[in-house]
Each structure stands twice: as C-alpha cells, then as structure tokens.
Write a protein that holds these residues in place. Sequence first.
Motif, PDB file in Angstrom:
ATOM      1  N   ARG A 413       0.834  -1.209   0.000  1.00 39.55           N
ATOM      2  CA  ARG A 413       0.000   0.000   0.000  1.00 39.55           C
ATOM      3  C   ARG A 413       0.866   1.255   0.000  1.00 39.55           C
ATOM      4  NH1 ARG A 413      -4.068  -3.134   2.554  1.00 39.55           N
ATOM      5  NH2 ARG A 413      -2.988  -3.183   4.551  1.00 39.55           N
ATOM      6  N   CYS A 414       1.894   1.223   0.823  1.00 35.71           N
ATOM      7  CA  CYS A 414       2.829   2.354   0.882  1.00 35.71           C
ATOM      8  C   CYS A 414       3.488   2.555  -0.478  1.00 35.71           C
ATOM      9  CB  CYS A 414       3.875   2.095   1.965  1.00 35.71           C
ATOM     10  SG  CYS A 414       5.093   3.395   2.166  1.00 35.71           S
ATOM     11  N   ARG A 415       3.858   1.454  -1.121  1.00 34.98           N
ATOM     12  CA  ARG A 415       4.489   1.503  -2.448  1.00 34.98           C
ATOM     13  C   ARG A 415       3.562   2.145  -3.474  1.00 34.98           C
ATOM     14  NH1 ARG A 415       4.276  -2.980  -6.343  1.00 34.98           N
ATOM     15  NH2 ARG A 415       5.988  -2.853  -7.843  1.00 34.98           N
ATOM     16  N   SER A 416       2.286   1.764  -3.443  1.00 32.79           N
ATOM     17  CA  SER A 416       1.347   2.309  -4.428  1.00 32.79           C
ATOM     18  C   SER A 416       1.020   3.773  -4.160  1.00 32.79           C
ATOM     19  CB  SER A 416       0.059   1.476  -4.448  1.00 32.79           C
ATOM     20  OG  SER A 416      -0.624   1.587  -3.217  1.00 32.79           O
ATOM     21  N   GLN A 417       1.245   4.217  -2.907  1.00 30.21           N
ATOM     22  CA  GLN A 417       0.981   5.612  -2.566  1.00 30.21           C
ATOM     23  C   GLN A 417       2.112   6.541  -2.996  1.00 30.21           C
ATOM     24  OE1 GLN A 417       0.258   5.409   1.626  1.00 30.21           O
ATOM     25  NE2 GLN A 417      -1.755   4.443   1.402  1.00 30.21           N
ATOM     26  N   VAL A 418       3.330   6.010  -3.075  1.00 33.00           N
ATOM     27  CA  VAL A 418       4.464   6.882  -3.408  1.00 33.00           C
ATOM     28  C   VAL A 418       4.965   6.693  -4.839  1.00 33.00           C
ATOM     29  CG1 VAL A 418       5.233   7.023  -1.014  1.00 33.00           C
ATOM     30  CG2 VAL A 418       6.198   5.270  -2.496  1.00 33.00           C
ATOM     31  N   PHE A 419       4.644   5.538  -5.452  1.00 31.84           N
ATOM     32  CA  PHE A 419       5.105   5.288  -6.817  1.00 31.84           C
ATOM     33  C   PHE A 419       3.928   5.171  -7.778  1.00 31.84           C
ATOM     34  CE2 PHE A 419       8.720   3.001  -4.555  1.00 31.84           C
ATOM     35  CZ  PHE A 419       9.564   4.103  -4.638  1.00 31.84           C
ATOM     36  N   VAL A 420       4.177   5.552  -9.003  1.00 30.46           N
ATOM     37  CA  VAL A 420       3.187   5.386 -10.065  1.00 30.46           C
ATOM     38  C   VAL A 420       3.181   3.918 -10.473  1.00 30.46           C
ATOM     39  CG1 VAL A 420       2.500   6.064 -12.386  1.00 30.46           C
ATOM     40  CG2 VAL A 420       3.647   7.719 -10.889  1.00 30.46           C
ATOM     41  N   MET A 421       2.032   3.264 -10.324  1.00 31.68           N
ATOM     42  CA  MET A 421       1.938   1.863 -10.701  1.00 31.68           C
ATOM     43  C   MET A 421       1.696   1.745 -12.204  1.00 31.68           C
ATOM     44  SD  MET A 421       2.592   1.009  -7.755  1.00 31.68           S
ATOM     45  CE  MET A 421       2.697  -0.751  -8.046  1.00 31.68           C
ATOM     46  N   GLU A 422       2.115   0.648 -12.777  1.00 25.27           N
ATOM     47  CA  GLU A 422       2.065   0.489 -14.227  1.00 25.27           C
ATOM     48  C   GLU A 422       0.645   0.617 -14.776  1.00 25.27           C
ATOM     49  OE1 GLU A 422       3.848  -2.525 -17.617  1.00 25.27           O
ATOM     50  OE2 GLU A 422       3.485  -3.287 -15.606  1.00 25.27           O
ATOM     51  N   GLU A 423      -0.288  -0.087 -14.155  1.00 28.83           N
ATOM     52  CA  GLU A 423      -1.669  -0.025 -14.627  1.00 28.83           C
ATOM     53  C   GLU A 423      -2.240   1.380 -14.456  1.00 28.83           C
ATOM     54  OE1 GLU A 423      -5.038  -1.218 -16.463  1.00 28.83           O
ATOM     55  OE2 GLU A 423      -3.115  -2.277 -16.301  1.00 28.83           O
ATOM     56  N   GLU A 424      -1.884   1.991 -13.344  1.00 27.09           N
ATOM     57  CA  GLU A 424      -2.334   3.354 -13.077  1.00 27.09           C
ATOM     58  C   GLU A 424      -1.813   4.309 -14.145  1.00 27.09           C
ATOM     59  OE1 GLU A 424      -1.921   6.609  -9.408  1.00 27.09           O
ATOM     60  OE2 GLU A 424      -0.780   4.738  -9.395  1.00 27.09           O
ATOM     61  N   LYS A 464       1.241 -11.401  -5.216  1.00 27.60           N
ATOM     62  CA  LYS A 464       2.351 -10.968  -6.054  1.00 27.60           C
ATOM     63  C   LYS A 464       2.177  -9.491  -6.410  1.00 27.60           C
ATOM     64  CE  LYS A 464       5.030 -12.641  -9.985  1.00 27.60           C
ATOM     65  NZ  LYS A 464       5.121 -13.688 -11.021  1.00 27.60           N
ATOM     66  N   PRO A 465       3.235  -8.693  -6.241  1.00 23.89           N
ATOM     67  CA  PRO A 465       3.085  -7.252  -6.496  1.00 23.89           C
ATOM     68  C   PRO A 465       2.958  -6.945  -7.982  1.00 23.89           C
ATOM     69  CG  PRO A 465       5.366  -7.760  -6.028  1.00 23.89           C
ATOM     70  CD  PRO A 465       4.598  -9.030  -5.802  1.00 23.89           C
ATOM     71  N   THR A 466       2.097  -6.002  -8.284  1.00 27.87           N
ATOM     72  CA  THR A 466       1.981  -5.515  -9.655  1.00 27.87           C
ATOM     73  C   THR A 466       3.179  -4.628  -9.962  1.00 27.87           C
ATOM     74  OG1 THR A 466      -0.416  -5.543  -9.444  1.00 27.87           O
ATOM     75  CG2 THR A 466       0.499  -4.272 -11.268  1.00 27.87           C
ATOM     76  N   GLN A 467       3.635  -4.666 -11.183  1.00 25.16           N
ATOM     77  CA  GLN A 467       4.809  -3.880 -11.553  1.00 25.16           C
ATOM     78  C   GLN A 467       4.510  -2.385 -11.509  1.00 25.16           C
ATOM     79  OE1 GLN A 467       6.297  -4.565 -15.511  1.00 25.16           O
ATOM     80  NE2 GLN A 467       8.401  -4.256 -14.870  1.00 25.16           N
ATOM     81  N   ALA A 468       5.520  -1.628 -11.088  1.00 22.62           N
ATOM     82  CA  ALA A 468       5.392  -0.173 -11.095  1.00 22.62           C
ATOM     83  C   ALA A 468       5.871   0.369 -12.427  1.00 22.62           C
ATOM     84  CB  ALA A 468       6.217   0.431  -9.963  1.00 22.62           C
ATOM     85  N   ALA A 469       5.428   1.566 -12.741  1.00 22.70           N
ATOM     86  CA  ALA A 469       5.898   2.225 -13.963  1.00 22.70           C
ATOM     87  C   ALA A 469       7.319   2.711 -13.741  1.00 22.70           C
ATOM     88  CB  ALA A 469       4.993   3.399 -14.303  1.00 22.70           C
ATOM     89  N   ASP A 470       8.158   2.653 -14.786  1.00 20.27           N
ATOM     90  CA  ASP A 470       9.517   3.186 -14.650  1.00 20.27           C
ATOM     91  C   ASP A 470       9.727   4.300 -15.665  1.00 20.27           C
ATOM     92  OD1 ASP A 470      10.128   2.044 -17.131  1.00 20.27           O
ATOM     93  OD2 ASP A 470      10.915   0.223 -16.237  1.00 20.27           O
ATOM     94  N   ASP A 471      10.906   4.890 -15.627  1.00 22.53           N
ATOM     95  CA  ASP A 471      11.148   6.072 -16.456  1.00 22.53           C
ATOM     96  C   ASP A 471      11.175   5.764 -17.943  1.00 22.53           C
ATOM     97  OD1 ASP A 471      13.461   4.676 -16.406  1.00 22.53           O
ATOM     98  OD2 ASP A 471      14.715   6.291 -15.614  1.00 22.53           O
ATOM     99  N   GLU A 472      11.326   4.488 -18.310  1.00 24.19           N
ATOM    100  CA  GLU A 472      11.311   4.144 -19.729  1.00 24.19           C
ATOM    101  C   GLU A 472       9.891   4.176 -20.280  1.00 24.19           C
ATOM    102  OE1 GLU A 472      13.339   0.555 -20.622  1.00 24.19           O
ATOM    103  OE2 GLU A 472      15.183   1.150 -19.614  1.00 24.19           O
ATOM    104  N   GLN A 473       8.905   4.046 -19.366  1.00 26.04           N
ATOM    105  CA  GLN A 473       7.516   4.025 -19.813  1.00 26.04           C
ATOM    106  C   GLN A 473       6.920   5.427 -19.885  1.00 26.04           C
ATOM    107  OE1 GLN A 473       6.413   1.316 -16.650  1.00 26.04           O
ATOM    108  NE2 GLN A 473       5.731  -0.193 -18.139  1.00 26.04           N
ATOM    109  N   GLN A 474       7.524   6.328 -19.140  1.00 24.58           N
ATOM    110  CA  GLN A 474       6.954   7.679 -19.110  1.00 24.58           C
ATOM    111  C   GLN A 474       7.478   8.507 -20.275  1.00 24.58           C
ATOM    112  OE1 GLN A 474       8.182  10.473 -16.118  1.00 24.58           O
ATOM    113  NE2 GLN A 474       6.070  11.090 -15.769  1.00 24.58           N
ATOM    114  N   GLU A 475       6.574   9.166 -20.969  1.00 20.39           N
ATOM    115  CA  GLU A 475       6.977  10.034 -22.070  1.00 20.39           C
ATOM    116  C   GLU A 475       7.125  11.462 -21.565  1.00 20.39           C
ATOM    117  OE1 GLU A 475       4.141   9.637 -25.178  1.00 20.39           O
ATOM    118  OE2 GLU A 475       4.073   7.464 -25.017  1.00 20.39           O
ATOM    119  N   LYS A 476       8.222  12.110 -21.971  1.00 19.86           N
ATOM    120  CA  LYS A 476       8.503  13.451 -21.474  1.00 19.86           C
ATOM    121  C   LYS A 476       7.416  14.448 -21.847  1.00 19.86           C
ATOM    122  CE  LYS A 476      13.512  12.921 -21.423  1.00 19.86           C
ATOM    123  NZ  LYS A 476      14.811  13.389 -21.945  1.00 19.86           N
ATOM    124  N   GLU A 477       6.726  14.189 -22.990  1.00 19.45           N
ATOM    125  CA  GLU A 477       5.767  15.180 -23.445  1.00 19.45           C
ATOM    126  C   GLU A 477       4.406  15.066 -22.763  1.00 19.45           C
ATOM    127  OE1 GLU A 477       5.748  11.701 -26.365  1.00 19.45           O
ATOM    128  OE2 GLU A 477       7.199  12.924 -25.271  1.00 19.45           O
TER     129      GLU A 477
END
Length: 653
Positions: A413-424, A464-477
């Motif tokens: 829960r703490c992880r999902s509150q501070v990090f952007v999750m992949e599905e999110e 099993k934890p769902t994967q979080a989004a990483d910087d390769e998935q985020q587009e700068k624009e």
Amino acid sequence: MADTLRDIPEFFETELGESIIARTDALGSFRELGPPDLCHIIKVNAKPGVKEIGSYHYISGVDASSSASLAVYLNSLTYSMDDSQSWFTKSNAWRIRSVDVRVEVKIPGGVESYYVDVRGERHEATADIWQETYLSAVLRAILYSDDNYYRLAGYRKVDPILNLQSEKRFLEAVESLFWKGWQLGSKPEIQVATSVHNHLTDGIMKYFGDSFRFGPAIELFKKLHVKDPEVGALLAKAYIGQNEEIKAVNVLYSDLRLASMGYPLIHVQVDFLRTKVAKTKKKYGVGEFNMALKLAKYAVDTTPSEYLTWAKLTEVYIDLNDYKSALLTLNSCPMFTYNERDMHRMPPSLKTHLPIKPDIISSGIMEEDAGRESEADSQISRLSAPSLHGTFAKAYSLLTRLANALGWDELLRCRSQVFVMEEEYRMHKAQADHRKSMSTEELGQKLKNAALTEPKLPEASVEKPTQAADDEQQEKEVSFSFGNKRLCERWLDNLFMVLYEDLRVYTFWRTEAAHYRAQKIAYRKTGTEWELLGDLGLRLWHESEAKEAFELCLDHKFSAKAWMKLLEIYAKEGNTQKALLAAVKLTVYHERWYHEIVYPTEIACNLNSLIRRVGLAKMQNILTSMNLPKPVQKLMTRYFDYGELFQVEGYES
C-alpha cells in the motif's frame, strides 16, 4: 604418495609452470587487493630420468616482509615431503596491485626475488615494494579470513600477526602507507575509495574491532589525524569502541568545523545519535531522531553520488517510522554494477591432493555431509536473494527491514501511494489522450478508483506485487501530473519481486509447520532445506525462526554455515556452553580445510565477546569440562592464548 606434501593441499600441473604463466597473464585484470597468494613448487627426484613435477596451493598470512621471511615458509615445505629422498625448487608469487613480487628458493642453491609487472617483465624488488607487499599480504589475510567469496579448495590460512612485536610492525607499515590506502580500492558499495573508506582502513577496524581492543588503533589514528580532519571519523569510531564517548564527541565537534563536507564524519555522528536515542527511546520519544535526520540529509547534500549517504538517510527514516520517505529515499540510491573479486583462473589440474591431518580424523568430531540430506526443493534452493551482491544486497536488506516493520500488505500500500503503478500509468495516460476536457477534480476521482489495491492475504498466500511504472515508460511530453508520486526504479521493482518470492516461501514454511504441529505429525525437511530456511529467516529478520531452522539442519547433517550462524546467536544470547560447542565444531572443520588462522576470525570475535561478558577464566573452565580429545583441546586453547597475550577485555577475570 611419495610425490605429495604431508598435511598441505596441492594441485598438480599438467604442464610444468602453467600456474605461474596463468597468474602472469591475469595480472592486468587484478584491480584491488588481488586474490590469495600463490605458492608454486617444482619437485625433482634424485633418480635419473624421472620427470619434474609442478604443484601449487593458495596461502595467506605468511610474513611477506622480505625474501628471507618468505624463504622460511618455502623451506618449511621441505619437511612436509612424504619422500625424504626427493628435493625440489620452490617459487612463490606475492600480489601487490599492479606488480607481482616473486621469490624463488632453490634447494640446494640460493634465494632470488624480483617483481613482475603487467607485461610480465622482471624488475628488482626495492624496499618500498617489499613494504607494500608485506602490508597487502597482511590485509588479505585479515579481510579474507572469513570472506565466503574466497572459499577456495587448497587455500591455506595462517595467522598474519603472531605477537605484539609483529602487531607493532603492522602498525608502522600502516602509518607509512596510510595515504596510499585508497589505491587498494574499497567495498563494492562504495563508488570512490577515499583515505577513510578503503580496504586498508577496513582491515585496521576489523583487526582491532574483532578483539574489542581499540587502544592501538586510537594511537595510530591520533598521529594521522594531524594531517587530515576526515581521519577523525576513524578516530571517533575507535573512541566509541573503547567506550570513550566524550572524546569521540569532542573529535567530531572540532573536525566537522574543519571538514563540514566530509560525509564519513557526519555518518559517525548520525550513528552515534541513533545508538544513544535507541537506548533511551522510551524516555525521550521518537522525535529525538530528528537531529540525526538533519545530519543524514546534509550528508546526502554534500555527497549525492555515493550509495552510502542515501542508504544512511533511509535507515534514519525507518528509525522515525516515516516509511514513505524511507521508500522514496531508497528509490533514489545510486546503484553500482557489482564487479567480481580478483580470482585465480588456473588451467584444470592433473590431480588434487587435499589431505586430512591424522589428529583431525581420529578426533571423532569431524563430520561429513550425508547423501540425501544435501538435496533441496527447487522452490527453496532457487530463491534469488542469496545471489544479490554489492549495493543491491545492501538495498535489499533495507527493503526487508521495511517489510518487517510494516508487513507485506502495508508495504505494498505504501508503495502504491508513493510510486506510479504500471496499470495506473496506462489508465491515466489513456484518459489524458481521449478525454482532454476532463476536469482536474474528475480526473483525481478516476485515478483514486483505478489505483492499485492490495487485499489482505489469508494464511500462506502472499499477493504478487503488480509492476510499477519506470522512467522508460513515461513520455517526457505527457502533460498530466501524478502529484507527488515518483517513478519506481526498475532495480527496486525487481527487489520487490525478490522479496515477494522470499515471503511466499517463508509464509508457506511457517503455515505448513503450524499445520503439522496441530496434527501432531513430524514436519520433515532435508538438512540442506533447513539450512536454506535458516538463511531465509535471517534475511527477513526472524531470528528465532532462523535459529530453529539451523538447529534442525544440524540434526540432519553437518553445516559450517549453520554452526557459524548459531555461534553468533548463542554469543549474543550469552549461551557460553552452546557457543563453545559451535566454536569446537567450526574449528575442527576449518582445520580440516587448512584454515589454521586463529585471529582475526568470526570464531575468535564471538569468543572474545563472551570473554568480555563472563571473563576468560570461566570460558577456560567450560572448555576443560567438555573433555575434548587432546588435539582438539589444543586447537581451542589457541583462542584463549590469544586473549591473554593481547589482553582482550575480560582476560583478567
């Protein structure tokens, strides 16, 4: 066999001198302290027409201060020949950074010494080279005494410092070469070696720290401190180890005014505050950690490129129960690729000779592994955590601390509150692409409904934890914002998966064991499985469960790892009887594998801690009451002889 050494390990060469050639070829790849020293032997039979034989073994702890001192060891091997009619020449390779110091003793004949550079060219060994050779050899003996990485077959370890005079010579060499210490490199979690963080200072602190006698180290650091205030970090640590805290505080106060940007000084102060507050936490409350927090943040500001500063800040946040900040800080740690240690890469040997001393065989104490007890279920044996090294292993330890403090569900829960999750992230981006006109308020509500949730898990189930989004998935624009949320680094995402696997196996183990207990049915595992489960318990900060697993392991098989972990636990508990039994088992095992070194070792360190607690006389009396075979009693007495000679705390009582 007539061509072997008695009680000395040997690897026999297919081609004469191939081990020396292989070492010369590898010189350019040695980056730091180098691998254990190499002793090469050429045996020649007096009978005409008998082919020369080449063999070698690894060695550390031999006095490498001169060609004469090395010749003493080489000559001692002549008395270990099973066939007294044979004679042989010997050569020895002693590693020092970019050169290899070698001594050749010819019998009959003389002694020749030289050093070899990375191109394989010979040069004269100067006095300076000999001093560096001596010191690096002592440091290898100290730092590799318990290093699991160098568990080499045929690796003989002997005591590097035998008496107070040799300790004095060690300190003189350290003082002379201290400012070159950074050239030796440092622990894998340190990116840039400094005069305070390197293998030389690690060796000093281990040598004096394992016996809890910091007096000589204090005198050394006081001399060096005059040249550089950052040495105050080492001096303050030594004062604290010597229970002279006021002197430590004074050193930190004066040195931080001179070198306020030095994170080693700041970290000593942080740890000192954490220790003092932890002892008085009930009286003063958690808020007293705030001073340590300010200092840890300042250390990050001064040295943001080092893993250590971010890791220390993470630890302080955990102390403060600020788990979200701890997780965010851990995510910011700079991670370094782990470089393998310097190792010998030898050609396959023609044959191997690994003799066992007769006294060890007849002692009745030596145990061997039992066949099926070495098997293990793949779900336990293939866990990824034991393969982590360097910064990743250290970061995983911090993550398991968080899991132990929060629990798995709350950590997710703490992880999902501070990090952007992949599905999110995917849903958020889709909404931004297709509903540009959506109001900020409506978007926030949608995100809240779509956020990752982690339900509480029944019994042995671990979600099993769902994967979080990483910087390769985020587009700068992308124009929309996730507020204060961060992108989770991929390595941390991977560590969550490692933790999930550990917790899944651990939860299944504890649930299954409880079920069998309730049914009054014996819960069976192989010795190796119990050993692995003990390791798992320690990784997850469950020491009592780990202790139980290690003890069950020893009911099924001999395990040096289980005995060592139990020695540490028994020593911490003050259980002298069981600790001494563990020390006996380990000493006999080490003697079988040519680890003749008494100090510094983990065995000696734990026995020294008990001597501090109950006194040397009581430890000696308990050992006598065990009625050990005379050869084993003699081996064990060496630890107490060391305590008396070097006057470790408690030696008079």
